[in-house]
Write a protein that holds these residues in place. Structure first.
Motif, PDB file in Angstrom:
ATOM      1  N   PRO A 161     -41.822  -6.282  22.888  1.00 40.22           N
ATOM      2  CA  PRO A 161     -41.704  -4.900  22.670  1.00 40.22           C
ATOM      3  C   PRO A 161     -42.551  -4.421  21.437  1.00 40.22           C
ATOM      4  O   PRO A 161     -43.303  -4.763  20.479  1.00 40.22           O
ATOM      5  N   ASP A 162     -42.441  -2.445  21.538  1.00 39.71           N
ATOM      6  CA  ASP A 162     -43.890  -2.087  21.201  1.00 39.71           C
ATOM      7  C   ASP A 162     -43.598  -2.102  19.519  1.00 39.71           C
ATOM      8  O   ASP A 162     -44.533  -2.434  18.977  1.00 39.71           O
ATOM      9  N   LEU A 163     -42.107  -2.872  18.641  1.00 38.24           N
ATOM     10  CA  LEU A 163     -41.828  -2.645  17.716  1.00 38.24           C
ATOM     11  C   LEU A 163     -43.116  -3.987  17.012  1.00 38.24           C
ATOM     12  O   LEU A 163     -42.871  -3.837  15.891  1.00 38.24           O
ATOM     13  N   LEU A 164     -43.252  -4.639  18.200  1.00 43.74           N
ATOM     14  CA  LEU A 164     -43.501  -6.305  17.300  1.00 43.74           C
ATOM     15  C   LEU A 164     -45.484  -5.953  17.579  1.00 43.74           C
ATOM     16  O   LEU A 164     -45.904  -6.935  16.496  1.00 43.74           O
ATOM     17  N   ILE A 165     -45.417  -4.952  17.980  1.00 44.72           N
ATOM     18  CA  ILE A 165     -47.527  -4.319  18.280  1.00 44.72           C
ATOM     19  C   ILE A 165     -47.745  -3.380  17.454  1.00 44.72           C
ATOM     20  O   ILE A 165     -48.690  -3.908  17.247  1.00 44.72           O
ATOM     21  N   GLU A 166     -46.788  -2.734  17.594  1.00 42.30           N
ATOM     22  CA  GLU A 166     -47.519  -1.486  16.597  1.00 42.30           C
ATOM     23  C   GLU A 166     -47.571  -2.009  14.745  1.00 42.30           C
ATOM     24  O   GLU A 166     -48.574  -1.834  14.529  1.00 42.30           O
ATOM     25  N   PRO A 167     -47.037  -2.990  14.530  1.00 39.23           N
ATOM     26  CA  PRO A 167     -47.691  -2.955  12.434  1.00 39.23           C
ATOM     27  C   PRO A 167     -49.255  -3.451  12.957  1.00 39.23           C
ATOM     28  O   PRO A 167     -49.969  -3.595  12.493  1.00 39.23           O
ATOM     29  N   VAL A 168     -49.504  -4.332  13.875  1.00 40.79           N
ATOM     30  CA  VAL A 168     -50.968  -5.204  13.937  1.00 40.79           C
ATOM     31  C   VAL A 168     -52.083  -4.239  14.354  1.00 40.79           C
ATOM     32  O   VAL A 168     -53.698  -3.705  13.819  1.00 40.79           O
ATOM     33  N   VAL A 169     -51.877  -3.447  15.443  1.00 38.66           N
ATOM     34  CA  VAL A 169     -52.265  -2.117  15.475  1.00 38.66           C
ATOM     35  C   VAL A 169     -52.519  -0.711  14.695  1.00 38.66           C
ATOM     36  O   VAL A 169     -53.606  -0.661  14.037  1.00 38.66           O
TER      37      VAL A 169
ATOM     38  N   PRO B  98     -55.204 -15.143  12.050  1.00 36.77           N
ATOM     39  CA  PRO B  98     -53.613 -15.109  11.440  1.00 36.77           C
ATOM     40  C   PRO B  98     -53.746 -13.316  11.680  1.00 36.77           C
ATOM     41  O   PRO B  98     -54.536 -12.618  11.532  1.00 36.77           O
ATOM     42  N   GLY B  99     -52.189 -13.562  11.905  1.00 39.36           N
ATOM     43  CA  GLY B  99     -51.734 -11.731  11.715  1.00 39.36           C
ATOM     44  C   GLY B  99     -51.986 -11.358  13.275  1.00 39.36           C
ATOM     45  O   GLY B  99     -51.072 -10.815  13.875  1.00 39.36           O
ATOM     46  N   LEU B 100     -52.409 -12.596  14.043  1.00 39.49           N
ATOM     47  CA  LEU B 100     -52.517 -12.101  15.591  1.00 39.49           C
ATOM     48  C   LEU B 100     -51.734 -13.017  16.401  1.00 39.49           C
ATOM     49  O   LEU B 100     -51.317 -12.821  17.535  1.00 39.49           O
ATOM     50  N   ARG B 101     -50.387 -13.921  15.978  1.00 40.41           N
ATOM     51  CA  ARG B 101     -49.844 -15.601  16.792  1.00 40.41           C
ATOM     52  C   ARG B 101     -49.311 -14.954  18.059  1.00 40.41           C
ATOM     53  O   ARG B 101     -49.545 -15.384  18.246  1.00 40.41           O
ATOM     54  N   HIS B 102     -48.111 -14.102  17.552  1.00 34.85           N
ATOM     55  CA  HIS B 102     -47.187 -13.808  18.139  1.00 34.85           C
ATOM     56  C   HIS B 102     -48.108 -12.676  19.637  1.00 34.85           C
ATOM     57  O   HIS B 102     -47.922 -12.706  20.915  1.00 34.85           O
ATOM     58  N   LEU B 103     -48.946 -12.054  19.009  1.00 37.00           N
ATOM     59  CA  LEU B 103     -50.393 -11.253  20.558  1.00 37.00           C
ATOM     60  C   LEU B 103     -50.964 -12.565  21.161  1.00 37.00           C
ATOM     61  O   LEU B 103     -51.212 -12.625  22.625  1.00 37.00           O
ATOM     62  N   GLU B 104     -51.614 -13.708  20.675  1.00 34.80           N
ATOM     63  CA  GLU B 104     -52.734 -14.716  20.640  1.00 34.80           C
ATOM     64  C   GLU B 104     -50.758 -15.258  21.501  1.00 34.80           C
ATOM     65  O   GLU B 104     -51.627 -15.884  23.217  1.00 34.80           O
ATOM     66  N   LYS B 105     -49.767 -15.471  21.966  1.00 31.63           N
ATOM     67  CA  LYS B 105     -49.133 -16.420  22.151  1.00 31.63           C
ATOM     68  C   LYS B 105     -48.288 -16.167  23.169  1.00 31.63           C
ATOM     69  O   LYS B 105     -48.657 -16.257  24.570  1.00 31.63           O
ATOM     70  N   TYR B 106     -48.602 -14.948  23.295  1.00 30.35           N
ATOM     71  CA  TYR B 106     -48.021 -13.656  24.070  1.00 30.35           C
ATOM     72  C   TYR B 106     -49.272 -13.913  25.152  1.00 30.35           C
ATOM     73  O   TYR B 106     -48.875 -13.988  27.048  1.00 30.35           O
ATOM     74  N   ALA B 107     -50.154 -13.396  25.289  1.00 29.36           N
ATOM     75  CA  ALA B 107     -51.382 -13.917  26.320  1.00 29.36           C
ATOM     76  C   ALA B 107     -51.470 -14.848  26.664  1.00 29.36           C
ATOM     77  O   ALA B 107     -51.428 -14.761  28.260  1.00 29.36           O
ATOM     78  N   VAL B 108     -51.239 -16.432  25.965  1.00 27.65           N
ATOM     79  CA  VAL B 108     -51.143 -17.494  27.160  1.00 27.65           C
ATOM     80  C   VAL B 108     -50.219 -18.092  27.804  1.00 27.65           C
ATOM     81  O   VAL B 108     -50.375 -17.745  28.896  1.00 27.65           O
ATOM     82  N   ARG B 109     -48.571 -16.580  27.262  1.00 24.92           N
ATOM     83  CA  ARG B 109     -47.654 -16.386  29.377  1.00 24.92           C
ATOM     84  C   ARG B 109     -48.857 -16.225  30.157  1.00 24.92           C
ATOM     85  O   ARG B 109     -48.214 -15.956  30.849  1.00 24.92           O
ATOM     86  N   CYS B 110     -49.312 -15.055  29.583  1.00 26.97           N
ATOM     87  CA  CYS B 110     -49.797 -13.722  30.514  1.00 26.97           C
ATOM     88  C   CYS B 110     -51.041 -14.810  31.224  1.00 26.97           C
ATOM     89  O   CYS B 110     -50.988 -14.493  32.578  1.00 26.97           O
ATOM     90  N   GLY B 111     -51.387 -15.863  30.852  1.00 22.39           N
ATOM     91  CA  GLY B 111     -51.566 -16.160  31.751  1.00 22.39           C
ATOM     92  C   GLY B 111     -51.578 -17.775  32.182  1.00 22.39           C
ATOM     93  O   GLY B 111     -52.407 -18.524  33.044  1.00 22.39           O
ATOM     94  N   GLY B 112     -50.078 -17.526  32.002  1.00 21.91           N
ATOM     95  CA  GLY B 112     -49.823 -19.393  32.822  1.00 21.91           C
ATOM     96  C   GLY B 112     -49.136 -20.200  32.485  1.00 21.91           C
ATOM     97  O   GLY B 112     -48.734 -20.582  32.370  1.00 21.91           O
ATOM     98  N   GLY B 113     -49.385 -19.994  31.372  1.00 20.08           N
ATOM     99  CA  GLY B 113     -49.374 -20.937  30.146  1.00 20.08           C
ATOM    100  C   GLY B 113     -48.031 -21.108  29.586  1.00 20.08           C
ATOM    101  O   GLY B 113     -47.133 -19.952  29.636  1.00 20.08           O
ATOM    102  N   VAL B 114     -47.352 -21.654  28.505  1.00 23.41           N
ATOM    103  CA  VAL B 114     -46.221 -22.769  28.276  1.00 23.41           C
ATOM    104  C   VAL B 114     -46.407 -21.868  26.384  1.00 23.41           C
ATOM    105  O   VAL B 114     -47.206 -23.172  25.663  1.00 23.41           O
TER     106      VAL B 114
END
Length: 281
Positions: free
Chosen positions: A6-14, A140-156
């Motif tokens: 959701p944009d709500l989770l990304i906007e604060p980082v951006v 630090p501060g990017l965990r939810h985005l980096e873990k999302y990227a792991v899922r995009c790459g097919g990881g868990v």
């Protein structure tokens, strides 16, 4: 494809990244060189092959500075990218686009890099039952985005933080007097929805742990022979996670021992950013 964040989770980082870049006075170069009402059309393109992740970061960076800008996403997160693939196009105020450029590209390139490295590991174990999982070794501060990227790459995803699963490591074991006692205490503490994982560094500790019913056992820096022995000894009583000494040259052999998951800190702590460019069109 991976369900988008959701944009709500990304906007604060951006917004935090934009504030860091704009500083106290804003983009003085854009203000000095470009008319306030000038328009610009741009394309975000991959300069090397990879996997898409985080396109929303570029969209939200631009929207924060020009809410009227048009942004067209052309590929989905998780999609493979050839060199030259255009991920998105945008049109809007020229000052806003150029002021948002570096923030959008930094986040987009970082997340595409994580997804690209993850896909390489996932491809390396293709045909085995092992799953590739990440760790908490994130920026630090990017965990939810980096873990999302792991899922995009097919990881868990492994656990997100200290609060969503019990993971007993060597220092916890030392502090409470042994593997068996640590698992016993954790099992007594855990609610019915909380998983208990324990790290062991030898086959003797594995047996001690299994007697108290952990959900997951992390096999830390086991040799291939010991990994195979652990799989035979566990007999499905717990999920087995291999950790330590994992790289793209070793991961296939580790997967072939029969472990269930392989955790790889490198997915997030060592991924190189994918080269994404923004060009006027």
């Amino acid at each position: 494809m991976t369900a988008p964040l959701p944009d709500l989770l990304i906007e604060p980082v951006v917004r935090a990244a934009l504030a860091e870049d704009l500083g106290r006075a804003g983009d003085v170069t854009a203000m000095a060189c470009i008319d306030a009402d000038a328009k610009l059309s741009v394309a975000f393109a991959a300069r090397k092959p990879g996997v898409a992740a985080g396109i929303a970061c570029a969209r939200l960076a631009l929207a924060a500075l020009d809410p009227e800008a048009r942004f067209e996403t052309l590929v989905a997160d998780g999609a493979p990218l050839a060199a030259g693939t255009v991920l998105a196009r945008a049109q809007g105020n020229a000052r806003a686009i150029l002021s948002a450029e570096r923030t959008g590209l930094n986040l987009l390139g970082r997340l595409c890099g994580v997804a690209t490295l993850t896909r390489a590991y996932v491809d390396a174990v293709d045909g085995t039952a092992a799953r590739i999982v990440d760790t908490r070794k994130t920026t630090p501060g990017l965990r939810h985005l980096e873990k999302y990227a792991v899922r995009c790459g097919g990881g868990v995803n492994h656990r997100f933080g200290l609060d969503d699963a019990i993971l007993i490591k060597d220092n916890h074991i030392a502090a409470c007097g042994g593997v068996a006692e640590a698992v016993r205490r954790a099992r007594a503490f855990a609610g019915h929805l909380m998983k208990v994982e324990v790290e062991v560094d030898g086959l003797d500790q594995l047996e001690d742990a299994l007697r108290h019913g952990p959900d997951v056992v992390m096999l830390d820096n086991f040799s291939l022979d010991d990994l195979r022995a652990a799989v035979a000894a566990a007999k499905g009583r717990a999920v087995l996670e291999a950790s330590g000494g994992v790289n793209l040259q070793t991961v296939r052999a580790i997967a072939e021992t029969g472990v269930d998951v392989i955790s790889v800190g490198a997915l997030t702590h060592s991924a190189a950013a994918l080269d994404i460019g923004l060009d006027a069109v």
